[in-house]
Design an enzyme around this catalytic site. Structure first.
Site, PDB file in Angstrom:
ATOM      1  N   HIS A  65      73.535  73.185  56.030  1.00 58.06           N
ATOM      2  CA  HIS A  65      73.669  73.458  57.619  1.00 58.06           C
ATOM      3  C   HIS A  65      73.716  72.010  58.130  1.00 58.06           C
ATOM      4  O   HIS A  65      74.485  71.698  58.870  1.00 58.06           O
ATOM      5  CB  HIS A  65      72.711  74.142  58.350  1.00 58.06           C
ATOM      6  N   GLU A  68      77.040  70.376  57.503  1.00 57.13           N
ATOM      7  CA  GLU A  68      77.986  71.300  58.376  1.00 57.13           C
ATOM      8  C   GLU A  68      78.138  70.474  59.596  1.00 57.13           C
ATOM      9  O   GLU A  68      79.130  70.093  60.265  1.00 57.13           O
ATOM     10  CB  GLU A  68      77.725  72.751  58.345  1.00 57.13           C
TER      11      GLU A  68
END
Lengths: 426, 453
Positions: A65, A68
């Protein structure tokens, strides 16, 4: 390019696998203005321990994450801004299984696709920018801490699973992300963001040839090896804890019931199991079921009631969640309904009705380009294609569904997560 | 009556601006207007039947409850099991209660979503949906001449749950609170579901009375999108709605758009709850420009300020200064207000508030680049162009346009957005004034949690 036409729904899917291993799926929608493109990697929050052939590498919760968030940085600016300046709406998400970058646009599709392919395959991190992101992600984690929906889910996963990384939040914790460095992000990008580990899918007003051509031109041509991922010891089928409860600032008790299912890992059997699970659950607990209508009339359930059957990182889980003043009564009713199926099977007439309704909801799903594109990419990593639901081979029988319920919804398999309203001090 | 675009048919070409749809709007019965978008591009269709009434504290809860009770059963399908089973048979059609607040109008309706009969083996599907929707609206399950007690009581409980449940999502709760604080002297402060006290006092008797009142006196907006044409729909609707009572319509409805803030100086409100993240909301009046609003310019101004990912709020408050996890703005052109919503750490309050206002000043003084302007224009125009790709977006777009008496279709409006200039944006922001600030902060109890297991 492979072309498959689904006559009953009047759709055509174009598929291509490039020499570098990238799977491309395109569903043209010529009557529409918009086009939705998603470029996804088979890398999510659960993929924390991996190997590229020799050593095993362990990474902290939340790293996929974190990556990302930082992917949008480019040496010459921010990809989010480049896409937005073209009128595209870009975004990204990380789940347990995948990280997906996408945009929706109504103009300049080729330019936007180039930007998407380019930024996702170009890692560019500095210690300074990675440091700055820690505060933003910390705030995001704070938001999840306050979210009853999130808390009830993550506590459910902790109750069900013993070792699986699906127990942890995809975003990690403030502590787990504290040590992540730019070098860590480079390493994970190198391992998981090669075309051989990725899929590109597009739904909308687009020419499939153009998508393939653009990807061929822009992406590296060599085929990198796919990383091997370790999800730990195989999970026993029983939950770790059968009940978990916390208090939060909510108006009424929230509940979630969950049960582990032995997942089909690949191909048509996976698609079939997904379909069986969905139909079984809707037959027994859907809006027109005896279960739901009875509990609704007794005010034990409200419209805030959902059924899910989800796969993540070699796990499959059934969920029933909603709001209720009496979660124990819901649990009892679920068990009673499942017992009834074990004794007498599923009512075939009802099952066929629900099958019709499911056909309808699959047609509704086709209007939703975003989900279609994401599902097409996601299913590519598991060797099937969501549109194959619309083929005769995917047909499901009442007996399969009854068996699914009988096996999976048992007293010892079900766990419950509850959030009770905190006593307010006024 | 206006034709959005006439097309000879639909085909497989890839040209992106051909919409393949026709729009016709006309009055089909006294004060019953039908907006019909005919197109073959979707696999599903939508029919919504909406009664338009004034949003008021006295009646809001009653009105909101009506479609919930209607959905419990009608004369031929008097209970949930038979009703939901019938919808399964109709290939998963939904008939959902819809209670919307558009400006100070409360819109009470039923929205039916269904698959197009081209894709399922059921020729009468469309007629069946129309008949069922009309029956739900006009012939509810009743006992002794009024709504079924058990249904009213059960739906009342659910409405109370929904009202109480608004606190569960802190982000939207903070938005609701800023509206209540800012518009405390206006009907706009009333929630679309009313409030707990008036919901509690509802009886089957009072609800039935309000139902007949609403049915008789409300102007009605019907919206359809799907493959059928206007004439087919008009004749079918007039047949299924022939029992619709039409009394003296209530024409005296509308929204009071106030140009000024309540006090000369902004008002500040703070609330404490057991939360780990603070929520800061700001409420503004759009001001005099609402005399003759330039909607296209307002949308672009909002995108530039805080509505898009290239906006000043996103780029500065979030990205550059890391003051929050999210910060965004929205304009409500129906009411003439703008709201800012952000999630911040408690101790960043002064800094965040200051920066949010500084960025607004920048918009008002034209302190933005041509790139920022063109990004904002493109974001708004692109969004408008996607409206014609979605059944639900079309329904919502036309309902609010019709209530404001506007006739621009999404494609026309997107072209107007493309033409918005720097001066238009500065002008749209020129009369914005801060009215109220709401801050939701923690009460210092969160450390006590996290024990357990």
């Amino acid at each position: 390019m492979q072309i498959k036409t689904y006559h009953s729904i009047n759709e055509t899917l174009y598929t291509e696998t490039l020499p570098n291993g990238l799977i491309i799926r395109v569903m043209p929608k010529p009557d529409f203005n918009r086009t939705f493109a998603v470029f996804a990697t088979d890398y999510g929050g659960a993929d924390r321990r991996f190997s590229l052939g020799s050593d095993w590498i362990d990474t902290p919760a939340g790293i996929a994450h974190y990556l990302e968030h930082k992917m949008f940085d480019m040496p010459d600016g921010n990809a989010m801004n480049l896409l937005a300046a073209n009128g595209a709406s870009p975004n990204a998400f990380t789940s347990s299984d995948i990280t997906a970058y996408y945009f929706e646009s109504t103009k300049l599709f080729r330019e936007n696709l180039k930007i998407l392919l380019n930024f996702v395959s170009t890692p560019y991190f500095t210690e300074e920018s990675v440091e700055k992101e820690r505060g933003i992600i910390g705030q995001e984690i704070g938001m999840y801490d306050d979210s009853p929906d999130f808390q009830i889910f993550i506590r459910m996963m902790e109750a069900l699973y013993r070792n699986s990384p699906v127990r942890s939040s995809v975003a990690g914790t403030v502590e787990s992300i504290a040590q992540i460095t730019a070098q860590d992000l480079y390493n994970c990008h190198k391992a998981f963001y090669a075309p051989s580990n990725m899929a590109l899918s597009v739904v909308g007003n687009v020419d499939p040839e153009l998508v393939v051509e653009t990807a061929l031109k822009l992406l590296p041509s060599e085929k990198a090896p796919k990383p091997i991922v370790d999800y730990g010891e195989p999970e026993p089928m029983l939950p770790v804890t059968k009940y978990t409860e916390i208090e939060m600032e909510v108006s009424a008790p929230q509940f979630m019931l969950g049960a582990k299912v032995q997942p089909e890992l690949w191909g048509m059997p996976r698609l079939h199991q997904r379909h069986v699970g969905g139909l079984a659950m809707h037959s027994l607990f859907g809006r027109s079921s005896k279960f739901f209508t009875t509990l609704y009339s007794k005010n034990i359930l409200s419209n805030d009631f959902d059924i899910d059957f989800d796969y993540a990182a070699d796990t499959a889980t059934l969920f029933l969640n909603g709001q209720s003043q009496n979660p124990e009564a819901v649990l009892d009713a679920v068990l009673a309904a499942a017992d009834e199926v074990r004794r007498n099977g599923l009512d075939e007439k009802r099952f066929n009705r629900v099958k019709n309704a499911t056909l309808g909801s699959l047609l509704f799903a086709l209007e939703d380009f975003d989900n279609m594109a994401v599902n097409l990419a996601h299913s590519a990593f598991y060797g099937y294609n969501t549109l194959d639901t619309h083929t005769p081979e995917a047909d499901v029988t009442v007996d399969e569904c009854a068996k699914f319920i009988a096996e999976n919804l048992t007293e010892e398999k079900l766990a419950m997560s509850v959030i009770k309203p905190a006593v307010q001090v006024l | 009556m206006c034709a959005m675009e006439n097309s000879a048919g639909f085909g497989g070409n890839l040209k992106d601006e051909e919409q393949h749809m026709t729009l016709i709007r006309n009055e089909i019965m006294p004060d019953v207007w039908l907006t019909c978008v005919t197109t073959d591009k979707f696999k599903t269709g939508c029919l919504s039947v909406n009664m338009i009434t004034q949003l008021q504290r006295e009646t809001a809860s009653l009105n909101a409850l009506i479609p919930q009770v209607l959905r419990r059963g009608c004369r031929s399908l008097p209970d949930m099991e038979s009703f939901a089973g019938r919808l399964d048979d109709l290939y998963g059609a939904c008939i959902s209660p819809a209670v919307r607040k558009i400006g100070e109008l409360q819109v009470i309706g039923l929205v039916s979503d269904f698959v197009d009969s081209r894709f399922v083996p059921a020729e009468s599907l469309f007629d069946d949906i129309l008949e069922l929707t009309a029956e739900v609206l006009l012939r509810p399950a009743m006992e002794k001449g009024r709504f079924v007690d058990a249904y009213v009581e059960s739906e009342k409980e659910k409405q109370l749950d929904r009202l109480r449940g608004r606190i569960n999502d802190k982000r939207s709760y903070a938005m609701q609170r800023i509206i209540e604080c800012m518009c405390t002297y206006e009907d706009f402060a009333v929630s679309r579901l009313g409030d707990e006290a008036s919901t509690e006092s509802i009886t089957a008797e009072s609800l039935t009375q309000q139902y007949y009142q609403l049915l008789e006196s409300s102007p009605m907006e019907i919206f359809y999108v799907g493959s059928r044409d206007f004439e087919t729909l008009e004749s079918k609707l007039c047949e299924v709605l022939k029992d619709l009572p039409r009394g003296e319509p209530d024409y005296d409805i509308g929204t009071d758009i106030r140009m000024n803030s309540v006090d000369p100086e902004p008002r500040y409100f703070t609330e404490e709850l057991n939360v780990t993240q603070g929520k800061l909301s700001l409420g503004f009046r759009l001001g005099e420009i609402m005399d003759d609003p330039d909607y296209a310019a307002l949308y672009v101004m909002n995108a530039l300020y805080g509505g898009a990912v290239t906006s000043k709020l996103f780029m500065n408050v979030r990205e550059k200064l890391s003051l929050c996890y999210y910060a965004s703005s929205m304009v409500d052109v129906n009411k003439g207000i703008m709201l800012v919503s952000s999630g911040i750490e408690f101790d960043k309050y002064d800094e965040a508030l200051n920066e949010i206002l500084t960025q607004l000043k920048a918009v008002q003084t034209g302190d933005f680049t041509d790139d920022e302007l063109s990004s904002a224009r493109r974001a708004v125009a692109a969004e408008l162009r996607t409206y014609v790709d979605s059944v639900g977006d079309l329904e919502h777009y036309w309902l609010s346009r019709n209530l404001r008496g506007e006739t621009n279709d999404p494609m026309e409006l997107s072209r107007m957005v493309d033409a918005v200039t720097r001066e238009d944006v500065v002008n749209a922001a020129s009369s914005i004034v801060l009215d109220a600030v709401y801050f939701l902060k923690g009460n210092g109890e969160e450390e006590n949690e996290d024990e357990e297991e």
